[in-house]
Design a protein around this motif. Structure first.
Motif, PDB file in Angstrom:
ATOM      1  N   MET A   1      15.208   2.177 -20.556  1.00 50.55           N
ATOM      2  CA  MET A   1      14.183   3.206 -19.566  1.00 50.55           C
ATOM      3  C   MET A   1      12.969   3.439 -20.167  1.00 50.55           C
ATOM      4  SD  MET A   1      14.627   6.861 -17.522  1.00 50.55           S
ATOM      5  CE  MET A   1      15.695   6.222 -16.453  1.00 50.55           C
ATOM      6  N   ILE A   2      11.760   3.362 -19.406  1.00 49.94           N
ATOM      7  CA  ILE A   2      10.232   3.378 -19.871  1.00 49.94           C
ATOM      8  C   ILE A   2      10.055   4.861 -19.649  1.00 49.94           C
ATOM      9  CG2 ILE A   2       8.106   2.908 -19.380  1.00 49.94           C
ATOM     10  CD1 ILE A   2       8.915   0.245 -18.344  1.00 49.94           C
ATOM     11  N   LYS A   3       9.526   5.533 -20.495  1.00 46.96           N
ATOM     12  CA  LYS A   3       9.029   6.965 -20.551  1.00 46.96           C
ATOM     13  C   LYS A   3       8.191   7.304 -19.362  1.00 46.96           C
ATOM     14  CE  LYS A   3      10.525   8.507 -25.031  1.00 46.96           C
ATOM     15  NZ  LYS A   3       9.961   9.092 -26.309  1.00 46.96           N
ATOM     16  N   ILE A   4       6.826   6.473 -19.497  1.00 44.07           N
ATOM     17  CA  ILE A   4       5.939   6.747 -18.543  1.00 44.07           C
ATOM     18  C   ILE A   4       5.472   5.426 -18.404  1.00 44.07           C
ATOM     19  CG2 ILE A   4       3.389   7.443 -18.302  1.00 44.07           C
ATOM     20  CD1 ILE A   4       4.162   9.868 -19.877  1.00 44.07           C
ATOM     21  N   ALA A   5       5.537   5.056 -16.845  1.00 43.54           N
ATOM     22  CA  ALA A   5       4.843   3.777 -16.604  1.00 43.54           C
ATOM     23  C   ALA A   5       4.097   4.063 -15.400  1.00 43.54           C
ATOM     24  CB  ALA A   5       6.155   2.828 -16.253  1.00 43.54           C
ATOM     25  N   TRP A   6       2.836   3.308 -15.541  1.00 47.08           N
ATOM     26  CA  TRP A   6       1.619   3.846 -14.557  1.00 47.08           C
ATOM     27  C   TRP A   6       1.766   2.243 -13.797  1.00 47.08           C
ATOM     28  CZ3 TRP A   6      -0.023   8.256 -13.530  1.00 47.08           C
ATOM     29  CH2 TRP A   6      -0.110   9.120 -14.663  1.00 47.08           C
ATOM     30  N   PHE A   7       1.441   2.185 -12.529  1.00 53.05           N
ATOM     31  CA  PHE A   7       1.361   0.984 -11.932  1.00 53.05           C
ATOM     32  C   PHE A   7      -0.054   1.200 -11.068  1.00 53.05           C
ATOM     33  CE2 PHE A   7       5.583   1.675 -12.669  1.00 53.05           C
ATOM     34  CZ  PHE A   7       6.248   0.309 -12.724  1.00 53.05           C
ATOM     35  N   ILE A   8      -0.842  -0.137 -11.248  1.00 56.09           N
ATOM     36  CA  ILE A   8      -1.873  -0.348  -9.849  1.00 56.09           C
ATOM     37  C   ILE A   8      -1.898  -1.849  -9.798  1.00 56.09           C
ATOM     38  CG2 ILE A   8      -3.668  -0.464 -11.957  1.00 56.09           C
ATOM     39  CD1 ILE A   8      -5.237   1.450 -10.101  1.00 56.09           C
ATOM     40  N   SER A   9      -2.915  -2.162  -8.957  1.00 54.00           N
ATOM     41  CA  SER A   9      -3.131  -3.739  -8.682  1.00 54.00           C
ATOM     42  C   SER A   9      -4.592  -3.835  -8.072  1.00 54.00           C
ATOM     43  CB  SER A   9      -2.179  -4.324  -7.832  1.00 54.00           C
ATOM     44  OG  SER A   9      -2.098  -4.212  -6.364  1.00 54.00           O
ATOM     45  N   ASP A  10      -5.082  -5.129  -8.171  1.00 53.44           N
ATOM     46  CA  ASP A  10      -6.048  -5.431  -7.204  1.00 53.44           C
ATOM     47  C   ASP A  10      -7.423  -4.569  -7.570  1.00 53.44           C
ATOM     48  OD1 ASP A  10      -4.932  -7.474  -5.441  1.00 53.44           O
ATOM     49  OD2 ASP A  10      -3.799  -5.780  -5.275  1.00 53.44           O
ATOM     50  N   ASN A  11      -7.837  -4.317  -8.632  1.00 57.36           N
ATOM     51  CA  ASN A  11      -9.045  -3.566  -9.142  1.00 57.36           C
ATOM     52  C   ASN A  11     -10.199  -4.568  -8.759  1.00 57.36           C
ATOM     53  OD1 ASN A  11      -7.081  -2.081 -11.098  1.00 57.36           O
ATOM     54  ND2 ASN A  11      -8.762  -0.847 -10.650  1.00 57.36           N
ATOM     55  N   HIS A  12      -9.879  -5.649  -9.225  1.00 64.11           N
ATOM     56  CA  HIS A  12     -11.255  -6.728  -8.930  1.00 64.11           C
ATOM     57  C   HIS A  12     -12.346  -6.196  -9.481  1.00 64.11           C
ATOM     58  CE1 HIS A  12      -9.666  -9.654  -5.932  1.00 64.11           C
ATOM     59  NE2 HIS A  12      -8.536  -8.351  -5.599  1.00 64.11           N
ATOM     60  N   PHE A  13     -12.197  -5.610 -10.976  1.00 65.87           N
ATOM     61  CA  PHE A  13     -13.447  -5.558 -11.511  1.00 65.87           C
ATOM     62  C   PHE A  13     -14.617  -6.299 -11.343  1.00 65.87           C
ATOM     63  CE2 PHE A  13     -10.343  -2.671 -13.764  1.00 65.87           C
ATOM     64  CZ  PHE A  13     -10.808  -1.575 -13.900  1.00 65.87           C
ATOM     65  N   ASN A  14     -15.701  -6.083 -11.223  1.00 70.08           N
ATOM     66  CA  ASN A  14     -16.939  -7.003 -11.070  1.00 70.08           C
ATOM     67  C   ASN A  14     -16.798  -7.739  -9.688  1.00 70.08           C
ATOM     68  OD1 ASN A  14     -19.600  -7.888 -12.734  1.00 70.08           O
ATOM     69  ND2 ASN A  14     -18.250  -9.922 -12.594  1.00 70.08           N
ATOM     70  N   HIS A  15     -16.419  -7.644  -8.714  1.00 71.17           N
ATOM     71  CA  HIS A  15     -16.260  -8.338  -7.567  1.00 71.17           C
ATOM     72  C   HIS A  15     -17.133  -7.192  -6.560  1.00 71.17           C
ATOM     73  CE1 HIS A  15     -13.411 -10.565  -4.485  1.00 71.17           C
ATOM     74  NE2 HIS A  15     -14.864 -10.842  -4.220  1.00 71.17           N
ATOM     75  N   LYS A  16     -18.395  -7.932  -6.457  1.00 71.18           N
ATOM     76  CA  LYS A  16     -19.327  -7.307  -5.570  1.00 71.18           C
ATOM     77  C   LYS A  16     -18.783  -7.248  -4.065  1.00 71.18           C
ATOM     78  CE  LYS A  16     -23.853  -7.978  -3.818  1.00 71.18           C
ATOM     79  NZ  LYS A  16     -25.068  -8.678  -3.959  1.00 71.18           N
ATOM     80  N   ASN A  17     -18.154  -8.479  -3.673  1.00 69.07           N
ATOM     81  CA  ASN A  17     -17.781  -8.794  -2.201  1.00 69.07           C
ATOM     82  C   ASN A  17     -16.595  -7.775  -1.701  1.00 69.07           C
ATOM     83  OD1 ASN A  17     -20.159 -10.124  -1.535  1.00 69.07           O
ATOM     84  ND2 ASN A  17     -19.000 -12.014  -2.336  1.00 69.07           N
ATOM     85  N   ILE A  18     -15.740  -7.533  -2.804  1.00 68.85           N
ATOM     86  CA  ILE A  18     -14.648  -6.654  -2.299  1.00 68.85           C
ATOM     87  C   ILE A  18     -14.921  -5.526  -1.978  1.00 68.85           C
ATOM     88  CG2 ILE A  18     -14.250  -5.565  -4.797  1.00 68.85           C
ATOM     89  CD1 ILE A  18     -11.434  -7.495  -2.563  1.00 68.85           C
ATOM     90  N   ILE A  19     -16.130  -4.834  -2.149  1.00 70.16           N
ATOM     91  CA  ILE A  19     -16.470  -3.707  -1.635  1.00 70.16           C
ATOM     92  C   ILE A  19     -16.770  -3.566  -0.161  1.00 70.16           C
ATOM     93  CG2 ILE A  19     -18.584  -1.911  -1.556  1.00 70.16           C
ATOM     94  CD1 ILE A  19     -19.153  -2.891  -4.259  1.00 70.16           C
ATOM     95  N   GLN A  20     -17.146  -4.829   0.302  1.00 70.67           N
ATOM     96  CA  GLN A  20     -17.385  -4.892   1.849  1.00 70.67           C
ATOM     97  C   GLN A  20     -15.810  -5.449   2.276  1.00 70.67           C
ATOM     98  OE1 GLN A  20     -20.113  -7.873   2.993  1.00 70.67           O
ATOM     99  NE2 GLN A  20     -19.914  -7.761   5.278  1.00 70.67           N
ATOM    100  N   TYR A  21     -15.068  -6.384   1.723  1.00 67.66           N
ATOM    101  CA  TYR A  21     -13.824  -6.705   2.105  1.00 67.66           C
ATOM    102  C   TYR A  21     -12.940  -5.806   2.434  1.00 67.66           C
ATOM    103  CZ  TYR A  21     -15.509 -11.460   0.634  1.00 67.66           C
ATOM    104  OH  TYR A  21     -16.186 -12.841   0.284  1.00 67.66           O
ATOM    105  N   CYS A  22     -12.928  -4.671   1.481  1.00 66.10           N
ATOM    106  CA  CYS A  22     -12.076  -3.760   1.705  1.00 66.10           C
ATOM    107  C   CYS A  22     -12.351  -2.586   2.021  1.00 66.10           C
ATOM    108  CB  CYS A  22     -11.052  -3.708   0.389  1.00 66.10           C
ATOM    109  SG  CYS A  22     -10.108  -5.128   0.170  1.00 66.10           S
ATOM    110  N   ASN A  23     -13.695  -2.412   2.431  1.00 70.49           N
ATOM    111  CA  ASN A  23     -14.293  -1.059   2.737  1.00 70.49           C
ATOM    112  C   ASN A  23     -14.274  -0.023   1.723  1.00 70.49           C
ATOM    113  OD1 ASN A  23     -16.019   0.334   4.625  1.00 70.49           O
ATOM    114  ND2 ASN A  23     -14.072   1.428   5.517  1.00 70.49           N
ATOM    115  N   ARG A  24     -14.602  -0.662   0.342  1.00 67.16           N
ATOM    116  CA  ARG A  24     -14.611   0.541  -0.699  1.00 67.16           C
ATOM    117  C   ARG A  24     -15.929   1.374  -0.521  1.00 67.16           C
ATOM    118  NH1 ARG A  24     -12.184  -2.715  -5.949  1.00 67.16           N
ATOM    119  NH2 ARG A  24     -10.205  -3.240  -5.128  1.00 67.16           N
TER     120      ARG A  24
END
Length: 163
Positions: A1-24
């Motif tokens: 068993m993992i004591k603390i596990a954090w989850f995330i995906s699709d940050n796309h660091f440095n991806h300019k167009n993702i701002i528009q694609y995903c309405n960030r």
């Protein structure tokens, strides 16, 4: 068993167009990246484990990815997404503690970048995934089998799931 596990995906660091694609809600990529680093470090401790379920960055070189990983709290395990196109050893040298090309199973969770076909999710298991961002699931999908950890729906900060 993992004591603390954090989850995330699709940050796309440095991806300019993702701002528009995903309405960030960011003016530019610098503001976006800074905010995502701040939110990450706000919740994740230096000794925590983070599962990043793919599409970590976009068009960054080795040195830039390594520098970015070093700014983020926790030991990061990467499950490669469709934009994480280098090999496993490349990403390990960038600072990820473990790297997987497809999916992994932890307890009753199947971790993957793309949501699995629901027929491939055994009874009693959940698929933690990313890839679909804030677009939602296809019609008639049994959403009880999935946890979407795409950063847009998490306010750009990892979520904790007890594994």
């Amino acid at each position: 068993m993992i004591k603390i596990a954090w989850f995330i995906s699709d940050n796309h660091f440095n991806h300019k167009n993702i701002i528009q694609y995903c309405n960030r809600p960011f003016k530019n990529v610098e503001e976006m990246d800074e905010y995502m680093i701040e939110m990450w470090n706000f919740v994740v401790g230096i000794n925590d484990t983070v599962y990043h379920l793919g599409d970590f960055s976009f068009n960054l070189n080795f040195k830039e990815i390594k520098a970015l990983v070093s700014k983020l709290n926790g030991s990061i395990i990467l499950i490669q997404g469709n934009h994480d196109r280098k090999g496993v050893n490349y990403f390990k040298k960038c600072g990820f503690v473990e790297v997987y090309k497809k999916k992994i199973v932890i307890g009753n969770y199947i971790l993957s970048h793309r949501p699995l076909n629901e027929n491939l999710i055994p009874e009693g298991f959940l698929n933690i995934h990313g890839h679909i961002h804030n677009y939602g699931y296809p019609k008639n999908t049994n959403r009880e089998k999935y946890i979407n950890v795409s950063c847009e729906i998490l306010n750009y900060k990892p979520i904790w799931i007890d594994c």
